[in-house]
Design a protein around this motif. Structure first.
Motif, mmCIF file in Angstrom:
data_model
loop_
_atom_site.group_PDB
_atom_site.id
_atom_site.type_symbol
_atom_site.label_atom_id
_atom_site.label_comp_id
_atom_site.label_asym_id
_atom_site.label_seq_id
_atom_site.Cartn_x
_atom_site.Cartn_y
_atom_site.Cartn_z
ATOM 1 N N UNK A 134 0.818 -1.338 0.099
ATOM 2 C CA UNK A 134 0.103 -0.055 0.030
ATOM 3 C C UNK A 134 0.780 1.224 -0.123
ATOM 4 N N UNK A 135 1.193 1.883 -1.125
ATOM 5 C CA UNK A 135 1.928 3.085 -1.143
ATOM 6 C C UNK A 135 1.737 4.104 -0.051
ATOM 7 N N UNK A 136 2.475 4.532 0.532
ATOM 8 C CA UNK A 136 2.445 5.449 1.745
ATOM 9 C C UNK A 136 2.486 7.031 1.327
ATOM 10 N N UNK A 137 1.416 7.757 1.626
ATOM 11 C CA UNK A 137 1.275 9.098 1.476
ATOM 12 C C UNK A 137 2.327 9.644 2.291
ATOM 13 N N UNK A 138 2.732 11.097 1.790
ATOM 14 C CA UNK A 138 3.861 11.870 2.501
ATOM 15 C C UNK A 138 3.194 12.508 3.670
ATOM 16 N N UNK A 139 3.867 12.316 4.729
ATOM 17 C CA UNK A 139 3.357 12.806 5.952
ATOM 18 C C UNK A 139 3.286 14.415 5.952
ATOM 19 N N UNK A 140 2.468 14.697 6.793
ATOM 20 C CA UNK A 140 1.864 16.372 6.425
ATOM 21 C C UNK A 140 2.398 16.894 7.873
ATOM 22 N N UNK A 141 3.478 17.853 7.657
ATOM 23 C CA UNK A 141 3.901 18.678 8.827
ATOM 24 C C UNK A 141 5.360 18.030 9.148
ATOM 25 N N UNK A 142 5.896 18.615 10.571
ATOM 26 C CA UNK A 142 7.144 18.367 10.959
ATOM 27 C C UNK A 142 6.808 17.392 12.240
ATOM 28 N N UNK A 143 7.409 16.184 12.372
ATOM 29 C CA UNK A 143 7.020 15.411 13.593
ATOM 30 C C UNK A 143 8.249 15.122 14.343
ATOM 31 N N UNK A 144 9.616 15.083 13.943
ATOM 32 C CA UNK A 144 10.653 14.746 14.799
ATOM 33 C C UNK A 144 10.676 13.221 15.021
ATOM 34 N N UNK A 145 11.096 12.711 15.956
ATOM 35 C CA UNK A 145 11.153 11.364 16.234
ATOM 36 C C UNK A 145 11.434 11.212 17.816
ATOM 37 N N UNK A 146 10.830 9.799 18.390
ATOM 38 C CA UNK A 146 11.490 9.568 19.684
ATOM 39 C C UNK A 146 12.511 8.554 19.421
ATOM 40 N N UNK A 147 13.531 8.865 20.149
ATOM 41 C CA UNK A 147 14.652 7.932 20.107
ATOM 42 C C UNK A 147 14.652 6.694 20.677
ATOM 43 N N UNK A 148 14.792 5.537 19.813
ATOM 44 C CA UNK A 148 14.504 4.279 20.413
ATOM 45 C C UNK A 148 15.312 3.705 21.662
ATOM 46 N N UNK A 149 16.526 4.326 21.663
ATOM 47 C CA UNK A 149 17.431 4.030 22.840
ATOM 48 C C UNK A 149 17.081 4.671 23.946
ATOM 49 N N UNK A 150 16.233 5.679 23.750
ATOM 50 C CA UNK A 150 15.774 6.267 25.185
ATOM 51 C C UNK A 150 14.289 6.728 25.097
ATOM 52 N N UNK A 151 13.614 5.525 24.632
ATOM 53 C CA UNK A 151 12.268 5.704 24.514
ATOM 54 C C UNK A 151 11.262 6.331 25.712
ATOM 55 N N UNK A 152 11.806 5.545 26.878
ATOM 56 C CA UNK A 152 11.003 5.770 28.204
ATOM 57 C C UNK A 152 11.477 7.296 28.575
ATOM 58 N N UNK A 153 12.406 7.720 28.475
ATOM 59 C CA UNK A 153 12.702 8.992 29.080
ATOM 60 C C UNK A 153 12.187 10.295 28.148
#
Length: 778
Positions: free
Chosen positions: A446-465
């Motif tokens: 299912x080809x993915x649309x382009x996200x709308x806006x800026x999201x940043x990212x949660x860092x997997x290694x530091x997920x909890x904090x």
């Protein structure tokens, strides 16, 4: 014994039936399990009239092709399939018990108590789906799509799982992702810029190698199916050396074990490189033709010099023939490896010069002081690796790179391979994970649309904090699938509090995992053999059809069905609501393999018979050369080339912390699980172990009053982990080894104590730079 039998098939029967021993590599056989889950010492099911189906074991492992035998609608036997030359391990064969597990989730489960209380109320799918839509819309209204987070990972590499999830949430308008692979981000962050590509495995020519250097990984366990090829190489005279703080299963099969202080691998590599350079053991012709080491770096900018700033491939070199500065790929150019003692020395250095300068302090004696590797071992390894050809480095996403400076450690292997010309041919190279997606294009169901806006990212290694600190966004809705953050992400205590903080957590799984316990809603999903899918991934050379063999229990559904029902409710169902065959055809379309062909053959290898990564020294960078100057590291303010920096959470790096927690703790994989997958299967727990262990040297155990098989507590400021002591000289003094993959219901993960430091260069985890103390329980 009677109580043990009531739990399921006995350990003895499981080992006898599989023809394997849990403590060594499962490298032969192909015998399947024939005892039904819940039957004990029962007569094997009659499979003479069984229906036969094929599928793949799709978590983050080797993706064996499996054959299923079904009698009267029940899965009764699993074995390796002839189409795949690898042999399934105990875990794949135990799929019989997983499918028939009495604790399978059969209906959506809504939390009916505090998170973690394991109190639930069964609800219908309509109720569950409507509730999810309600919570998504609430989150969008309050926090925007930035408040929605998706965590999917390596529990299922099937093409109709994780990719479908990403497409769904992008159809919503986007989501906050979790980034930084917990297994191998440091390899990705170094190999991709240096070689131009990742997941380039050398498994097809392991048997052709004459020198195998297993560095910081344990292929006897993590590459069980291919380990027969290591043994075949050894039978033909190959030497195998293992670098590991623990005398691992691979070390036991090796000619030499080189124990090392965790996190100091780059210092050892620099010492080896120093010897290779100073003794002229490097392959000068290969370096000139196939690497950036002759490229000039300007003293003024600290960056590679270009002939044309508009052309990022126009690197300059000193031509030995003319003595002039010229473009590296000009006709007849013979690049000089050094500009020392030339008229250009005040303006430039070659990358080779920079590397030689970096290695200069690392004498064998200095290496020994930092790593505890004897000077003689460093000298011997350097000379052997450079001269016994072909030589292969076994990296395979090893634990050595799950450290604070893991990208340098991973890059060090690339330097060694290129310096000695040990890459691009049969029997050499760097053995990484790899699969069909490295060499052929695979479609998206299912080809993915382009996200709308800026999201940043949660860092997997530091997920909890990160979640607790609302970085980068406050999360109001979390969808988790194909992973278990409560067992795998570092600093489990912080992860647990993060899950409690998020207002609505959905977990999709077939069993009540550790993460499911801390969710608001648990959706029952299918396992392999219960739905149709296709595998075309970065772990297997085979494109595999995953057939449906049996009906799932209760009202369990596959990921595609779940997202299709949600998409219909949210107004974009047309992209999802298609026959499964149509989605599979979309995945296959760029591969050149037709759906009809896959239906017939089930398992197809589209790669050459012997796949050689970077054949003949042709890399996948813009210059087709190994490019060692990593611009991303330079832009972040770090050394763009190989260097060694002592880890902060280490005995020498932080003496004050080490006074409180004096033992270095590293994580190990076992034959029992893949990460935490399979962790609840009784057959495997009985065959391998049903309690967690920590290996500790007698000289560390004795002063603490710890005897073999005592219950002990590993602890630090992050948390604690209860386990049994394995007192053994098979671990380096000052180091302990904890086992990865234990569930909350089994006492909790060893990740309760692991560092959640985010690796500096590439954003991976640093669990193997963890300091702990240990005490006897009570």
């Amino acid at each position: 014994m009677e109580n043990e039998k009531k739990k399921g098939i006995s350990r003895r029967t499981f080992l006898k039936t599989t023809g394997a021993v849990a403590t060594t590599a499962a490298i032969g056989g192909g015998i399947g399990l024939t005892t039904l889950a819940g039957d004990v010492e029962a007569a094997p099911a009659d499979i003479s009239k069984a229906e036969i189906f094929t599928s793949s074991c799709t978590m983050e492992c080797l993706h064996h092709n499996l054959k299923a035998y079904v009698v009267d609608g029940k899965l009764v036997k699993v074995e390796s399939c002839e189409a795949d030359e690898t042999v399934a391990c105990l875990r794949g064969l135990a799929r019989t018990q997983w499918v028939n597990h009495p604790e399978r989730i059969k209906m959506p489960m809504l939390r009916d108590g505090e998170k973690g209380s394991n109190r639930w109320q069964e609800i219908s799918w309509d109720e569950a789906l409507d509730l999810i839509v309600e919570k998504i819309k609430e989150t969008q209204a309050e926090l925007g799509n930035q408040g929605i987070c998706l965590r999917s990972f390596s529990g299922n590499f099937g093409s109709l799982s994780n990719a479908v999830a990403a497409s769904f949430f992008n159809y919503l308008g986007g989501f906050t992702p979790v980034v930084g692979s917990l297994c191998c981000q440091a390899v990705t962050g170094s190999m991709t810029p240096i070689f131009g590509s990742r997941y380039e495995d050398t498994r097809d020519s392991i048997r052709d190698s004459r020198y195998l250097l297993a560095w910081g990984n344990n292929p006897a366990v993590t590459m069980q199916s291919y380990f027969k090829w290591y043994q075949e190489a050894q039978a033909k005279g190959a030497k195998m050396v293992t670098v590991d703080p623990r005398f691992s299963e691979t070390a036991a099969q090796s000619d030499e074990w080189v124990p090392i202080i965790p996190g100091t691998d780059t210092a050892l590599a620099l010492g080896m490189i120093k010897i290779i350079i100073e003794e002229n053991l490097y392959d000068a012709d290969f370096i000139r033709a196939h690497s950036s080491l002759p490229f000039l770096v300007a003293e003024t900018s600290g960056k590679p010099a270009l002939q044309d700033e508009a052309d990022p491939t126009s690197f300059l070199v000193l031509d030995e023939a003319s003595g002039q500065i010229t473009r590296h790929d000009g006709p007849g150019v013979v690049p000089a490896l050094t500009v020392r003692n030339t008229a250009w020395a005040s303006q430039y250095k070659t990358q080779f010069d920079i590397l030689a300068d970096e290695c200069r302090p690392w004498t064998p004696e200095e290496v020994e002081k930092e790593t505890d590797v004897p000077a003689a071992s460093t000298i011997r390894m350097a000379r052997d690796y450079a001269t016994i050809k072909p030589a292969m480095l076994i990296q395979n996403m090893g634990g050595f790179q799950r450290t604070e400076w893991g990208s340098y450690a991973a890059a060090a292997h690339m330097y060694l391979a290129v310096l000695t010309g040990n890459i691009g041919g049969r029997g050499n190279g760097i053995c990484d994970a790899g699969g069909v997606t490295t060499s052929i294009k695979v479609g998206n169901a299912i080809p993915s649309p382009k996200p709308q806006g800026e999201f940043g990212a949660v860092r997997g290694a530091r997920f909890g904090r990160d979640i607790l600190e609302d970085k980068p966004n406050k999360i109001g809705f979390l969808w988790t699938m194909t992973s278990s953050i409560m067992t795998q992400n570092p600093n489990t205590g912080a992860v647990k509090e993060a899950l409690k903080k998020i207002p609505f957590v959905v977990t999709v799984d077939s069993l009540m995992t550790s993460t499911a316990l801390y969710s608001d809603l648990v959706l029952p999903c299918t396992t392999i053999f219960e739905s149709e899918n296709v595998l075309a991934s970065s772990r297997s050379h085979y494109v595999q059809l995953m057939e449906k063999a049996v009906d799932p229990p209760g009202e369990a559904h596959d990921d595609l069905w779940i997202f299709t029902q949600l998409a219909k409710r949210l107004g974009f169902g047309d992209a999802f609501d298609k026959p499964v065959a149509e989605h599979i055809k979309a995945v296959l379309e760029p591969t050149g393999i037709t759906y009809e062909e896959l239906l017939e053959k089930k398992c197809i290898n589209p790669l050459p018979e012997v796949y050689i990564p970077f054949a003949n020294g042709i890399f996948k960078t813009p210059t087709q050369k190994a490019e060692f100057f990593v611009y991303d590291w330079h832009e972040k303010g770090f050394n763009p080339m190989l260097t060694y920096i002592r880890a902060e959470e280490s005995v020498k790096g932080n003496p004050e912390l080490a006074a409180k927690y004096p033992l270095a703790c590293v994580q190990r994989k076992t034959n029992r699980t893949i990460h935490s997958t399979f962790g609840s299967l009784q057959w495997l727990n009985q065959a391998v172990s049903d309690v967690p262990h920590v290996m500790i040297h007698p000289d560390d155990a004795g002063p603490r009053g710890i005897a073999h098989d005592d219950w002990v507590i590993l602890y630090n400021d992050r948390g604690q982990h209860r386990c049994k002591a394995n007192v053994s000289a098979h671990i380096k003094r000052g180091v302990v080894t904890a086992e990865n993959g234990w569930w909350e219901q089994q006492g909790g993960s060893s990740s309760y104590i692991t560092s959640d430091f985010v690796e500096h260069l590439s954003g991976g985890q640093s669990c193997n730079n963890t300091l702990v103390q240990i005490r006897k329980e009570g």
